[in-house]
Design a protein around this motif. Structure first.
Motif, PDB file in Angstrom:
ATOM      1  N   GLY A   1     -10.033   5.488   4.902  1.00 45.11           N
ATOM      2  CA  GLY A   1     -10.626   4.652   3.983  1.00 45.11           C
ATOM      3  C   GLY A   1     -10.908   5.047   2.731  1.00 45.11           C
ATOM      4  O   GLY A   1     -11.923   5.300   2.289  1.00 45.11           O
TER       5      GLY A   1
ATOM      6  N   PRO B   1      -6.019   0.840   0.370  1.00 47.63           N
ATOM      7  CA  PRO B   1      -5.675   1.397   1.661  1.00 47.63           C
ATOM      8  C   PRO B   1      -4.645   2.630   1.331  1.00 47.63           C
ATOM      9  O   PRO B   1      -3.522   2.278   0.744  1.00 47.63           O
ATOM     10  CB  PRO B   1      -5.279   0.255   2.399  1.00 47.63           C
ATOM     11  CG  PRO B   1      -4.941  -0.725   1.443  1.00 47.63           C
ATOM     12  CD  PRO B   1      -5.729  -0.413   0.126  1.00 47.63           C
ATOM     13  N   VAL B   2      -4.918   3.700   1.932  1.00 48.00           N
ATOM     14  CA  VAL B   2      -3.778   4.612   2.066  1.00 48.00           C
ATOM     15  C   VAL B   2      -3.567   5.190   3.393  1.00 48.00           C
ATOM     16  O   VAL B   2      -4.287   5.466   4.185  1.00 48.00           O
ATOM     17  CB  VAL B   2      -3.867   5.954   0.987  1.00 48.00           C
ATOM     18  CG1 VAL B   2      -2.973   6.914   1.167  1.00 48.00           C
ATOM     19  CG2 VAL B   2      -4.042   5.436  -0.217  1.00 48.00           C
ATOM     20  N   ARG B   3      -2.236   5.134   3.947  1.00 48.11           N
ATOM     21  CA  ARG B   3      -2.028   5.712   5.167  1.00 48.11           C
ATOM     22  C   ARG B   3      -1.646   7.346   5.045  1.00 48.11           C
ATOM     23  O   ARG B   3      -0.435   7.422   4.169  1.00 48.11           O
ATOM     24  CB  ARG B   3      -1.011   4.936   5.859  1.00 48.11           C
ATOM     25  CG  ARG B   3      -1.097   3.297   6.139  1.00 48.11           C
ATOM     26  CD  ARG B   3      -0.459   2.992   6.886  1.00 48.11           C
ATOM     27  NE  ARG B   3      -0.054   1.596   6.867  1.00 48.11           N
ATOM     28  CZ  ARG B   3       0.448   0.603   7.709  1.00 48.11           C
ATOM     29  NH1 ARG B   3       1.123   1.103   8.643  1.00 48.11           N
ATOM     30  NH2 ARG B   3       0.368  -0.673   7.251  1.00 48.11           N
ATOM     31  N   VAL B   4      -2.134   7.994   5.461  1.00 41.94           N
ATOM     32  CA  VAL B   4      -1.853   9.590   5.496  1.00 41.94           C
ATOM     33  C   VAL B   4      -1.041   9.943   6.646  1.00 41.94           C
ATOM     34  O   VAL B   4      -1.386   9.790   7.829  1.00 41.94           O
ATOM     35  CB  VAL B   4      -2.857  10.351   5.376  1.00 41.94           C
ATOM     36  CG1 VAL B   4      -2.457  11.934   4.960  1.00 41.94           C
ATOM     37  CG2 VAL B   4      -3.872   9.904   4.123  1.00 41.94           C
TER      38      VAL B   4
ATOM     39  N   LEU C   1      -0.119  10.107  12.054  1.00 39.04           N
ATOM     40  CA  LEU C   1      -0.696   9.162  11.120  1.00 39.04           C
ATOM     41  C   LEU C   1      -1.997   9.160  11.266  1.00 39.04           C
ATOM     42  O   LEU C   1      -2.766   8.946  12.216  1.00 39.04           O
ATOM     43  CB  LEU C   1       0.148   7.687  11.495  1.00 39.04           C
ATOM     44  CG  LEU C   1      -0.419   6.664  10.554  1.00 39.04           C
ATOM     45  CD1 LEU C   1      -0.046   6.643   9.173  1.00 39.04           C
ATOM     46  CD2 LEU C   1       0.044   5.422  11.138  1.00 39.04           C
ATOM     47  N   THR C   2      -2.780   9.071  10.018  1.00 35.85           N
ATOM     48  CA  THR C   2      -4.205   8.990   9.801  1.00 35.85           C
ATOM     49  C   THR C   2      -4.367   7.603   8.881  1.00 35.85           C
ATOM     50  O   THR C   2      -3.525   7.689   8.019  1.00 35.85           O
ATOM     51  CB  THR C   2      -5.002   9.857   9.613  1.00 35.85           C
ATOM     52  OG1 THR C   2      -4.775  10.439   8.240  1.00 35.85           O
ATOM     53  CG2 THR C   2      -4.824  11.239  10.454  1.00 35.85           C
ATOM     54  N   GLN C   3      -5.545   7.082   9.056  1.00 39.01           N
ATOM     55  CA  GLN C   3      -5.874   5.983   7.964  1.00 39.01           C
ATOM     56  C   GLN C   3      -7.208   6.119   7.615  1.00 39.01           C
ATOM     57  O   GLN C   3      -8.040   5.373   7.769  1.00 39.01           O
ATOM     58  CB  GLN C   3      -5.561   4.633   8.748  1.00 39.01           C
ATOM     59  CG  GLN C   3      -4.205   4.277   8.739  1.00 39.01           C
ATOM     60  CD  GLN C   3      -3.937   2.801   8.907  1.00 39.01           C
ATOM     61  OE1 GLN C   3      -4.073   2.417  10.136  1.00 39.01           O
ATOM     62  NE2 GLN C   3      -3.424   2.015   7.992  1.00 39.01           N
TER      63      GLN C   3
ATOM     64  N   VAL D   1       2.016   5.187   1.416  1.00 39.10           N
ATOM     65  CA  VAL D   1       2.061   6.129   2.532  1.00 39.10           C
ATOM     66  C   VAL D   1       2.041   7.539   1.748  1.00 39.10           C
ATOM     67  O   VAL D   1       2.886   7.778   0.913  1.00 39.10           O
ATOM     68  CB  VAL D   1       3.440   6.056   3.460  1.00 39.10           C
ATOM     69  CG1 VAL D   1       3.670   7.425   3.954  1.00 39.10           C
ATOM     70  CG2 VAL D   1       3.300   4.750   4.162  1.00 39.10           C
TER      71      VAL D   1
ATOM     72  N   MET E   1       6.983   1.391   8.673  1.00 41.56           N
ATOM     73  CA  MET E   1       5.701   0.769   8.503  1.00 41.56           C
ATOM     74  C   MET E   1       5.899  -0.481   7.346  1.00 41.56           C
ATOM     75  O   MET E   1       4.650  -1.035   7.173  1.00 41.56           O
ATOM     76  CB  MET E   1       4.789   1.753   7.728  1.00 41.56           C
ATOM     77  CG  MET E   1       4.487   2.902   8.833  1.00 41.56           C
ATOM     78  SD  MET E   1       3.203   4.176   8.149  1.00 41.56           S
ATOM     79  CE  MET E   1       3.214   5.178   9.453  1.00 41.56           C
TER      80      MET E   1
ATOM     81  N   GLU F   1       0.816  -1.080   0.100  1.00 36.72           N
ATOM     82  CA  GLU F   1      -0.064  -0.048  -0.061  1.00 36.72           C
ATOM     83  C   GLU F   1       0.842   1.233   0.065  1.00 36.72           C
ATOM     84  O   GLU F   1       2.250   1.100  -0.084  1.00 36.72           O
ATOM     85  CB  GLU F   1      -0.865   0.107   1.149  1.00 36.72           C
ATOM     86  CG  GLU F   1      -0.191   0.001   2.447  1.00 36.72           C
ATOM     87  CD  GLU F   1      -1.104   0.249   3.558  1.00 36.72           C
ATOM     88  OE1 GLU F   1      -0.935   0.779   4.668  1.00 36.72           O
ATOM     89  OE2 GLU F   1      -2.294  -0.376   3.500  1.00 36.72           O
TER      90      GLU F   1
END
Ligand code: BES
Ligand code: ZN
Ligand code: ZN
Length: 460
Positions: free
Chosen positions: A28, A33-36, A24-26, A10, A66, A8
């Motif tokens: 949807g 899936p992207v983690r910001v 970090l935020t996740q 970042v 990660m 995925e």
């Protein structure tokens, strides 16, 4: 094996807050899936290319933590920088941070190496064109610096003078540079007796490597980059202490940076004549090695009393500088891991710059701050020359303890004649153990970026 690697992305978003702080935020987000990560970059007024470079480097490190192999960064230009410079710095930070020297390590036990394999720069639509340009430039420059790091990282038994020459010939072939490589016979024809003297204690043959980028009219005065390519410095008969001697595989860092810069200059198609010159040798001990007290001649005709065989960098460089001078250049810039004294003087945060031409020194300082590979001036007053007087030769090769980095430069100055020349002593900055976010322990590749930026700054 991709086992635990997360497929995925970042996305690092720049936030004008404390540099280095992140959250970090996740969310949807549709499409996967992207983690910001909201990553601090500093206050608007403090933004510089180096801030953007470190920011991008940290984004890569966070992705590694990660175990994610794809990174995007969203940035807005700031600190008075244009979109092009911003994107260039970010691209450099990403590509430099993702580099790792893996070629001599077997497969690891357990978790696979969390390398970031792809990185993107995202900017608002209005910056699209300039940003794209910056990304292209930054990627090329980082690739040049990563090439320098790879050469630096290869140990002395791999990266020999002939290996450096083969690598130079390979990039020349790939990129349309002209290459000329001299071995022992060619060096004798050129009367490069100082370079030959340093190599005479070793089984490995010396080389003089010359790469030419013909980006402007034939005959226009070239810029010449000269780099110390000492592939292992044991000190010669004036042998170094065992502790830390393994680091002396990095004594070719100047040569590596020149080759990395030539690669980037060719790829960027810089519209200037640029020549890279790398004298390369080992400095070992044997029954044939040069001895303290020996007097040798040099290409220039000047004779040198070798008081300490560990001051060998200036010996291989003096012949290369004299050779460069013969090309009627517009300017010569050399870089070399030349003295321990420069590390005492400036530590690890700047190279020393010394030269015969104040304007050139200023240009290099400016390129140092643009590139984040800073250099800081030391004086080169004529008084220092006295420390190099020899009773029986034209020069001695060491000037004693006072001002060691300066007398080393004063030695080099004897070989450049009237050509505008500057020297970068990079012993404290080319490699190290306290890396910035876009570096790793070991080879830093510095000052590849500085050299490329300086050459770019000379385009009319
Ligand atoms: N390669 C070394 C300089 C060096 C020292 C590079 C530490 C990186 C880290 C150079 O050839 C050398 O040995 N210089 C001597 C000169 C002295 C004998 C005048 C030095 O600095 O000790
Ligand atoms: Zn040495
Ligand atoms: Zn050396």
């Amino acid at each position: 094996m991709l086992g635990s690697r997360v497929r995925e992305r970042v996305l690092a978003v720049d936030v004008r807050s404390q540099p280095g702080e992140w959250t970090l935020t996740q969310p949807g987000i549709a499409g996967g899936p992207v983690r910001v990560v909201f990553l601090g970059i500093g206050k608007e007024e403090d933004l510089t290319p180096e801030r953007f470079r470190r920011f991008a480097g940290q984004a890569v490190r966070i992705a590694e933590q990660m175990r994610v192999d794809e990174v995007s960064v969203y940035v807005r230009p700031g600190g008075g920088l244009g979109a092009r410079e911003t994107a260039q710095a970010v691209a450099e930070g990403l590509a430099l941070a993702a580099w790792r020297f893996t070629e001599l390590k077997g497969p690891e036990d357990g978790l696979p190496t969390p390398d970031v394999s792809s990185a993107h720069v995202t900017m608002d639509a209005e910056y699209r064109e300039q940003g794209g340009d910056g990304v292209r430039i930054g990627s090329v420059i980082a690739r040049g610096e990563n090439f320098a790091r790879t050469l630096q990282s290869r140990p002395g038994n791999v990266a020999t003078p002939s290996h450096l020459a083969d690598e130079a010939a390979r990039i020349a072939e790939e990129l349309g540079l002209t290459s000329t490589i001299l071995g022992p016979a060619g060096l004798r024809d050129e009367r490069m007796h100082a370079l030959l003297a340093v190599s005479q204690g070793s089984e490995e043959e010396p080389r003089l490597i010359v790469l030419e980028h013909r980006g402007a009219e034939d005959g226009s005065p070239p810029l010449v980059l000269v780099g110390k390519g000492l592939t292992f410095d044991a000190g010669g008969i004036s042998i170094k202490p065992a502790k830390g001697m393994e680091e002396m595989k990095f004594d070719m860092s100047g040569g590596a940076a020149v080759l990395g810069a030539m690669q980037a200059i060719a790829e960027l198609q810089v519209p200037l004549q640029v020549i890279g010159v790398v004298p390369s040798s080992e400095n070992l001990l044997s029954g044939k090695a040069v001895k303290p007290g020996d007097i040798i001649s040099s290409r220039s005709g000047k004779t040198i009393e070798v008081v300490n065989t560990d001051a060998e960098g200036r010996l291989i460089l003096c012949d290369a500088l004299d050779y460069a001078r013969g090309m009627s250049p517009a300017a010569i810039v050399d870089c070399a891991t030349l003295t321990g004294a420069v590390v005492v003087g400036l530590g690890h945060h700047a190279a020393a710059v010394l030269g015969t031409d104040d304007e050139l020194v200023e240009e290099l300082r400016a390129a140092g701050s643009t590139s984040g590979e800073r250099c800081w001036p030391l004086p080169l007053w004529s008084e220092y020359r006295k420390q190099l007087d020899s009773p029986i030769a034209d020069l001695v090769n060491v000037g004693g303890r006072p001002g060691g980095a300066i007398t080393a430069a004063a030695f080099l100055r004897e070989f450049v004649g009237d050509v505008p020349w500057a020297h970068l002593d990079i012993a404290g900055t080319a490699y190290g153990t306290e890396p910035l976010p876009y570096q790793r322990k070991g080879a830093y590749g510095s000052p590849t970026r500085l050299l490329v930026e300086w050459v770019r700054s000379r385009v009319p």
